[in-house]
Design an enzyme around this catalytic site. Structure first.
Site, PDB file in Angstrom:
ATOM      1  N   HIS A   1      30.513  51.855  37.106  1.00 22.86           N
ATOM      2  CA  HIS A   1      29.080  51.534  37.084  1.00 22.86           C
ATOM      3  C   HIS A   1      28.434  51.998  38.375  1.00 22.86           C
ATOM      4  O   HIS A   1      28.952  51.772  39.458  1.00 22.86           O
ATOM      5  CB  HIS A   1      28.882  50.024  36.944  1.00 22.86           C
ATOM      6  CG  HIS A   1      27.448  49.619  36.970  1.00 22.86           C
ATOM      7  ND1 HIS A   1      26.634  49.699  35.866  1.00 22.86           N
ATOM      8  CD2 HIS A   1      26.665  49.164  37.970  1.00 22.86           C
ATOM      9  CE1 HIS A   1      25.422  49.295  36.188  1.00 22.86           C
ATOM     10  NE2 HIS A   1      25.411  48.967  37.459  1.00 22.86           N
TER      11      HIS A   1
ATOM     12  N   ASP B   1      20.722  38.403  29.867  1.00 19.87           N
ATOM     13  CA  ASP B   1      20.281  39.349  30.895  1.00 19.87           C
ATOM     14  C   ASP B   1      19.026  40.092  30.450  1.00 19.87           C
ATOM     15  O   ASP B   1      18.149  40.365  31.266  1.00 19.87           O
ATOM     16  CB  ASP B   1      21.396  40.340  31.238  1.00 19.87           C
ATOM     17  CG  ASP B   1      20.948  41.272  32.358  1.00 19.87           C
ATOM     18  OD1 ASP B   1      20.678  40.777  33.462  1.00 19.87           O
ATOM     19  OD2 ASP B   1      20.846  42.494  32.121  1.00 19.87           O
TER      20      ASP B   1
ATOM     21  N   ARG C   1      12.355  38.756  35.517  1.00 16.86           N
ATOM     22  CA  ARG C   1      12.440  39.017  36.974  1.00 16.86           C
ATOM     23  C   ARG C   1      11.556  40.201  37.367  1.00 16.86           C
ATOM     24  O   ARG C   1      10.946  40.209  38.427  1.00 16.86           O
ATOM     25  CB  ARG C   1      13.900  39.275  37.362  1.00 16.86           C
ATOM     26  CG  ARG C   1      14.750  38.000  37.353  1.00 16.86           C
ATOM     27  CD  ARG C   1      16.241  38.330  37.430  1.00 16.86           C
ATOM     28  NE  ARG C   1      16.565  39.156  38.570  1.00 16.86           N
ATOM     29  CZ  ARG C   1      17.528  40.077  38.590  1.00 16.86           C
ATOM     30  NH1 ARG C   1      18.278  40.276  37.530  1.00 16.86           N
ATOM     31  NH2 ARG C   1      17.740  40.787  39.674  1.00 16.86           N
TER      32      ARG C   1
ATOM     33  N   SER D   1      23.790  39.816  36.999  1.00 17.03           N
ATOM     34  CA  SER D   1      23.226  40.656  35.942  1.00 17.03           C
ATOM     35  C   SER D   1      24.152  41.851  35.669  1.00 17.03           C
ATOM     36  O   SER D   1      24.518  42.133  34.517  1.00 17.03           O
ATOM     37  CB  SER D   1      21.835  41.128  36.381  1.00 17.03           C
ATOM     38  OG  SER D   1      21.407  42.236  35.643  1.00 17.03           O
TER      39      SER D   1
ATOM     40  N   LYS E   1      27.326  42.184  32.318  1.00 19.31           N
ATOM     41  CA  LYS E   1      27.361  43.281  31.327  1.00 19.31           C
ATOM     42  C   LYS E   1      28.688  44.012  31.403  1.00 19.31           C
ATOM     43  O   LYS E   1      29.260  44.402  30.386  1.00 19.31           O
ATOM     44  CB  LYS E   1      26.188  44.243  31.570  1.00 19.31           C
ATOM     45  CG  LYS E   1      24.855  43.607  31.196  1.00 19.31           C
ATOM     46  CD  LYS E   1      23.676  44.492  31.516  1.00 19.31           C
ATOM     47  CE  LYS E   1      23.346  44.453  32.975  1.00 19.31           C
ATOM     48  NZ  LYS E   1      22.039  44.924  33.374  1.00 19.31           N
TER      49      LYS E   1
HETATM   50  N1  URA Z   1      20.592  46.498  37.529  1.00 18.06           N
HETATM   51  C1  URA Z   1      20.910  45.502  36.694  1.00 18.06           C
HETATM   52  O1  URA Z   1      21.549  45.718  35.677  1.00 18.06           O
HETATM   53  N2  URA Z   1      20.501  44.253  37.007  1.00 18.06           N
HETATM   54  C2  URA Z   1      19.805  43.946  38.115  1.00 18.06           C
HETATM   55  O2  URA Z   1      19.486  42.789  38.356  1.00 18.06           O
HETATM   56  C3  URA Z   1      19.486  45.004  38.973  1.00 18.06           C
HETATM   57  C4  URA Z   1      19.890  46.278  38.655  1.00 18.06           C
END
Ligand code: URA
Length: 433
Positions: free
Chosen positions: A82, A161, A168, A183, A187
């Site tokens: 990631h 999320d 947010r 967050s 995932k």
């Molecule tokens: N990328 C994400 O997936 N979540 C966040 O909170 C910030 C960047």
């Protein structure tokens, strides 16, 4: 339990229990807790922070708010990678096929680009026919067969999320390390891989503007992943200038192909080799990163890494002849060089401005509804530390827009030139594991 009591507890600096955090995530996901309470709560978290235990509870509750993917059917270790996002970041398109050609299994859910950053899914879609919406069964079958699948996130993966991130975004609560860490990691954990490599970027083009905040975020995510039984590691990488030379979807795919052919830009190739070496160690294919380097370079020289990219493209419906013959990618109507008005060393290439200019040339979206021009973007001719003469080419712009002269000037102005010699910065600064 009442949500207002949890908001007050966090507002006053208290530490929430696992049950309290589960109550919030469950209630917010199913609509029982309204947006106004969730936004007060996230603001309290932004100001008061969260302990490592609270962050892990939050991440765990978010991970289990929807479907999770079980990859146990796939033999061996499955790795995910990631990146926190940047300008010119096509790393997954090289690292994925490269490690898969060494026998590693990689299953990766990617995102789309927004604003100044690009997304892997958009880059993939610049290859005609390429499909990114694989079902869970298709993804598992493909990883078993060819060792790699890269796809869009399924609809019910971490619904908490989706709601929280959207909230947010409009309530000024994105920049909280525990909220970002939970967050991203929720995932990654829900996607089911055994190991995770995080590329946490810092600099003008990244989410984290300096190395200290990137280190803090990376350490939190590594602790969460390892605490929940996944081998999680991170690299801190430089986003104070675009990665490699190409910015823009098809242009970046072409650079990924060049790199798998052994002719990539120095910084991009270095990042790909470092990330791939760590992944091979995580996948237990090698004992050390040095051993990995030799194998990786051999896979590039022999053409096996590029063959794996062709196999991956074909397996997801794409036309692999574009990989063998990148000259088939359609070019923009306007291709124009940008020349330096000064002589000296390149001190900075403002990454945020380059990313935004590429978007204005057509390569990105300002809103999720915008349509991308796959051929548009920028190809740098100079990087930080290079010497440039007056009148020499700084970069080339590619666009189908008619009105691009102001963008061209802004691109010119994003290069800062110094009379002093500037050292070439490294791309990978730290390895956290
Ligand atoms: N990328 C994400 O997936 N979540 C966040 O909170 C910030 C960047």
């Amino acid at each position: 339990m009442r949500m207002v009591d949890l908001i007050i507890k966090k507002r006053d600096g208290g530490e929430l229990s696992k049950e309290e955090i589960n109550y919030f995530i469950k209630g917010y996901t199913n609509g029982e807790i309204p947006d106004y309470q969730a936004s007060a709560f996230t603001m309290a978290v932004l100001f008061k922070g969260m302990s490592d235990e609270e962050t892990a509870y939050l991440c765990d509750a978010m991970e289990h708010s929807g479907d999770t993917i079980d990859l146990s059917e796939v033999d061996g270790v499955v790795v995910d990678k990631h990146s926190t996002g940047g300008v010119g970041d096509k790393t997954s398109l090289v690292v994925g096929p490269l490690v898969a050609s060494c026998g590693a299994k990689i299953a990766k859910m990617s995102g789309r680009g927004l604003g100044h950053t690009g997304g892997t899914l958009d880059k993939m879609e610049s290859i005609p026919g390429m499909r990114i919406n694989l079902s869970k069964d298709e993804m598992i079958a493909q990883v078993k067969k060819i060792g790699i699948a890269i796809l869009g996130q399924s609809a019910n993966l971490v619904p908490a999320d989706k709601k929280l991130y959207a909230l947010r975004d409009v309530t000024g609560t994105v920049e909280s390390i525990p909220l970002i860490a939970s967050s991203i990691m929720s995932k990654k954990l829900a996607s089911g891989s055994n190991c995770i490599l995080l590329d946490v970027k810092f600099g003008s083009g990244a989410f984290m503007k300096n190395i200290d905040s990137a280190r803090l975020l990376a350490s939190k995510m590594v602790a969460i992943g390892n605490g929940l039984g996944r081998d999680t590691r991170a690299i801190l990488t430089d986003m104070r200038q675009p990665l490699g030379l190409a910015v823009g979807n098809a242009l970046e795919v072409k650079e990924a192909i060049d790199t798998l052919n052994g002719h990539g830009p120095r910084d991009f190739q270095e990042l790909c080799l470092e990330a791939s070496s760590i992944i091979l160690e995580q996948a237990k294919i090698v004992k050390s990163k040095d051993e990995a380097r030799e194998i990786l370079l051999e896979k590039i020289t022999s053409g096996e890494a590029l063959n794996k990219l062709c196999e991956f493209v074909a397996s997801q419906g794409g036309d692999p002849s574009y990989i063998r013959h990148p000259e088939k990618f359609e070019l923009s109507k306007t291709i124009e060089d940008v020349y330096s008005e000064k002589e000296g060393y390149i001190e900075e290439i403002n990454c945020l401005e380059i990313g935004e200019s590429a978007m204005r040339l057509g390569a990105g979206r300002e809103t999720m509804e915008d349509v991308i021009d796959m051929s548009a973007g920028i190809v740098l001719n100079k990087k930080v530390g290079d010497y440039v003469k007056k009148g020499e080419k700084l970069c080339t712009i590619h666009t189908n827009k008619k009105d691009y002269l102001k963008i061209k000037q802004d691109i010119h102005d994003s290069f800062k030139i110094s009379e002093e010699e500037i050292k070439i910065p490294p791309v990978v600064h730290e390895y956290i594991h």
